[in-house]
Design an enzyme around this catalytic site. Structure first.
Site, PDB file in Angstrom:
ATOM      1  CG  HIS A   8      54.331 -41.871   0.229  1.00 18.43           C
ATOM      2  ND1 HIS A   8      54.787 -41.849   1.498  1.00 18.43           N
ATOM      3  CD2 HIS A   8      53.665 -41.215  -0.799  1.00 18.43           C
ATOM      4  CE1 HIS A   8      53.764 -40.819   1.117  1.00 18.43           C
ATOM      5  NE2 HIS A   8      52.988 -40.730   0.518  1.00 18.43           N
TER       6      HIS A   8
ATOM      7  CG  ASP B  25      44.719 -40.809  -1.047  1.00 12.63           C
ATOM      8  OD1 ASP B  25      43.865 -40.320  -0.193  1.00 12.63           O
ATOM      9  OD2 ASP B  25      45.269 -40.477  -1.576  1.00 12.63           O
TER      10      ASP B  25
ATOM     11  CB  SER C 242      51.646 -37.842   5.275  1.00 14.39           C
ATOM     12  OG  SER C 242      52.171 -38.784   4.703  1.00 14.39           O
TER      13      SER C 242
END
Ligand code: PAF
Length: 272
Positions: free
Chosen positions: A34, A147, A183
């Protein structure tokens, strides 16, 4: 750094910004992956807004919505240090009503691979990203290539709904040993983490083999030999538009894996 707790606060704040806005949508539990998106957004824009919202509509019944890591204070600190201007962290009841206009992921590419294993997942992702884009009205929005299917579908939504937003694709961040940052990695025991490494190893091997052969079956066979997971959900070969392919197309191939290690579901991919 401003903390914006509701859509109306965020909309009011957005109106005060004069200049380009880089937006990093997240579900929190921020890690280096992130942070790299935030840093890129910081470099390329006058203002940076991060959203932290564990979006309930993208979790299927029985998935990890309740135990999904929530570390708001630590996340705020990461954002503060990274020079983020505002964090948008709404409560679910401020984002959704009971009987909503819904968005559907495309029937084919929204329901293969991740969409097949998690039916309805991308409806939820696209719905929340749509809302977030309307609230934040970013100039640029930053998404990771880990993703890959999500990234592809968000780009398609931006095209189909004529959003005036540049989608910036960011490289997957990995631990030194190759494990893709996620995560969900915190769910892995030490032993599971070791076995989870076989996913990035298999992808690396596939990339190496792809420089010598276009033969997908041959590559897949070697990948399966390397993988040490509890449930292999898919190994897939698609082009950049998520069409299945029969042979490697250099420069236009993504190899994807989804697998469970213990009870943790992991995804990873490599762009060839
Ligand atoms: O990738 C994620 O963290 C989520 O799917 C997103 C894009 C923030 C939407 O909830």
């Amino acid at each position: 750094m401003k903390i914006l707790n509701s859509p109306s606060e965020a909309i009011t704040y957005r109106k005060t910004l004069n200049g380009s806005v880089g937006f990093v949508p997240t579900m929190g539990a921020l890690h280096e992956g992130h942070l790299s998106l935030i840093e890129k957004a910081r470099e390329e824009n006058d203002f940076v807004i991060v959203s932290i919202f564990v979006n309930p509509t993208q979790f299927l019944p029985g998935e990890d919505l309740d135990k999904y890591p929530r570390r708001l204070e630590a996340d705020f600190e990461i954002c503060r240090r990274a020079g983020v201007d505002a964090v948008f962290t709404p409560a679910p009841e401020n984002m959704y009503t009971n009987d909503e206009v819904l968005i559907k992921a495309p029937k084919v590419k929204g329901y293969i691979l991740e969409g097949f294993n998690r039916p309805g997942h991308f409806d939820g992702v696209l719905q929340v990203v749509n809302k977030l884009f309307n609230i934040i009205r970013p100039t640029r929005a930053y998404f990771g290539k880990k993703d890959a299917q999500q990234l592809y579908l968000i780009k398609q939504m931006v095209d189909n709904f004529f959003f005036n937003i540049e989608i910036v694709e960011c490289e997957t961040k990995r631990e030194k040993d190759g494990l893709a940052l996620s995560s969900r990695n915190i769910y892995l025991s030490e032993e599971e983490r070791k076995r989870a490494l076989s996913i990035s190893k298999a992808l690396k091997r596939a990339a190496k083999l792809s420089s010598k052969t276009n033969n997908i079956e041959k590559i897949k066979k070697e990948m399966i030999e390397i993988l040490d997971v509890d449930e292999l959900q898919y190994i897939a070969f698609v082009d950049r538009d998520f069409n299945y392919i029969n042979e490697i197309k250099p420069g236009n191939t993504i190899i994807l894996i989804a697998a469970k290690v213990g009870s943790t579901r992991l995804i990873d991919n490599i762009f060839i």
